[in-house]
Design an enzyme around this catalytic site. Structure first.
Site, short mmCIF file in Angstrom:
data_model
loop_
_atom_site.label_atom_id
_atom_site.label_comp_id
_atom_site.label_asym_id
_atom_site.label_seq_id
_atom_site.Cartn_x
_atom_site.Cartn_y
_atom_site.Cartn_z
CG HIS A 1 -0.62 6.61 -2.62
ND1 HIS A 1 -1.05 7.90 -3.55
CD2 HIS A 1 -1.87 6.75 -1.90
CE1 HIS A 1 -1.85 8.53 -3.16
NE2 HIS A 1 -2.55 7.97 -2.27
ZN LIG Z 1 -7.01 8.25 -1.29
#
Ligand SMILES: [Zn+2]
Ligand SMILES: [Zn+2]
Length: 390
Positions: free
Chosen positions: A139
């Site tokens: 992320h």
């Molecule tokens: Zn995850």
């Protein structure tokens, strides 16, 4: 080159620690390594100790100003300094998901160093396969911490490989969350194919990863997403993988596969709504392994990722991954060593499973199972209509 595998590991990985109440608990790596050791699955010559990534490595993926900000948090006064915290907030730091902690730069750059070490052993021909379970921090963005990820080891390692080898890179992400940071980094790059299977962003962080996100400019068609319905089971998820990945790899002709093996899609994971069991976490590595040999000259770099049922799920899922990579026979019926159960049971409230196999009776089928499978099929059909070569 022989079909060898390296296991990248450091005890210092456990310094990547957002605190006792945070779901991303580094103890999961120790519990996993302990299970791998109890089964004698890793030898001294397979172990590689990673070096921390340098600033020169990190700038391949991150803005200098962001790295400077992460570096500011070295001691306890820094993490409670209101002026510093206010500046850090602009970079997604000091939030509930990504709190600041002393030494976070060193902890985060070691996880990156692990994935770089894996890339290096493969690039140098020392091994065909390499695993860094502390990596998979998919992320993190260029100037933004996100979803428990500070630095993006995958993006750094992909840039490093592109620079040193010019290899075409296929990235396959089966974490329950969309691999948004990696996708974003290579969204306009036709040399890096990203494929992510995840619970639909309609219900789950980070909200992206729709079928319509397919890349931009020269990279158009080289980002693929299969958002899955909540409660998707092993069978439907595997069917989606098999309908997309081999065709994509056949067309793309990668030189290496990089796979992210977050195991937070397990039925017992507290953060997501997918219904995979350990059978899925045995079959995915077996498929990726086969695809690496069929489509990518046998080169395969794997990482960990999410996984928040840290006692009952993560150690078993990632031991199955390493066993597959290193060609060691381990199947879902293998019992867990008693010594391992004795060590870790006191830390888990629910009883630990005693085999790798998740007995089906623990996972009652959902009534909508047929409809969910149909909806996932339609999602794959939509993706195939959008990408003519799929
Ligand atoms: Zn995850
Ligand atoms: Zn192999």
């Amino acid at each position: 080159m022989t079909d060898t595998a390296k296991f990248i590991y450091s005890d210092a990985y456990s310094q990547y620690d957002f605190g006792a109440t945070h779901p991303f608990n580094p103890v999961r790596l120790r519990a996993t390594k302990s299970l791998i050791d109890a089964l004698h699955l890793v030898s001294d010559d397979q172990l590689v100790l990673p070096a921390p990534a340098t600033i020169d490595d990190l700038v391949r993926a991150h803005h200098r100003s962001y790295i400077d900000m992460v570096q500011h948090f070295t001691n306890l006064e820094d993490v409670s300094n209101p002026t510093l915290l206010k500046r850090a907030a602009a970079y997604g730091l000091g939030t509930e998901d990504d709190p600041v902690f002393p030494g976070m730069h060193d902890a985060a750059r070691l996880a990156v160093g692990g994935t770089l070490a894996a890339a290096q052993v493969i690039a140098q021909g020392e091994a065909m396969h390499a695993l860094n379970l502390a990596g998979g921090l998919h992320h993190a963005k260029a100037a933004q911490a996100s979803g428990f990820c500070i630095y993006n080891d995958l993006t750094v390692a992909i840039h490093w490989l592109r620079e040193k080898t010019q290899w075409r890179i296929a990235y396959i992400d089966t974490d329950a969350h969309h691999g948004d940071g990696v996708q974003q980094a290579f969204y306009d790059d036709p040399h890096v194919l990203t494929i992510s299977f995840h619970e639909t962003g309609q219900y789950l962080f980070p909200g992206t990863g729709s079928v319509e996100e397919t890349g931009t400019g020269a990279g158009q068609g080289y980002a693929l997403n299969v958002p899955l319905r909540p409660y998707t089971d092993n069978q439907s998820w595997l069917e989606c993988l098999e309908r997309i990945v081999p065709a994509a790899l056949q067309h793309f002709q990668p030189d290496i596969i990089i796979s992210q093996h977050g195991c937070d899609g397990h039925y017992w994971d507290p953060l997501t709504d997918l219904f995979a069991t350990t059978d899925f976490y045995a079959k995915v590595p077996a498929l990726v392994h086969q695809w690496a040999h069929t489509y990518a000259h046998g080169r395969w770099l794997a990482t960990g990722g999410g996984g928040y049922e840290i006692w009952r799920v993560v150690p078993r899922a990632w031991t199955l991954l390493w066993a597959e990579m290193s060609d060691q026979s381990l199947d879902v019926n293998t019992p867990l060593p008693q010594s391992w159960l004795d060590t870790w049971q006191p830390l888990s409230s629910p009883p630990l499973p005693t085999t790798f196999f998740d007995p089906p009776e623990s996972f009652p089928p959902v009534a909508q199972s047929f409809a969910i499978t149909q909806q996932n099929r339609e999602t794959v059909d939509r993706l195939k209509r959008l990408i003519p070569w799929l």
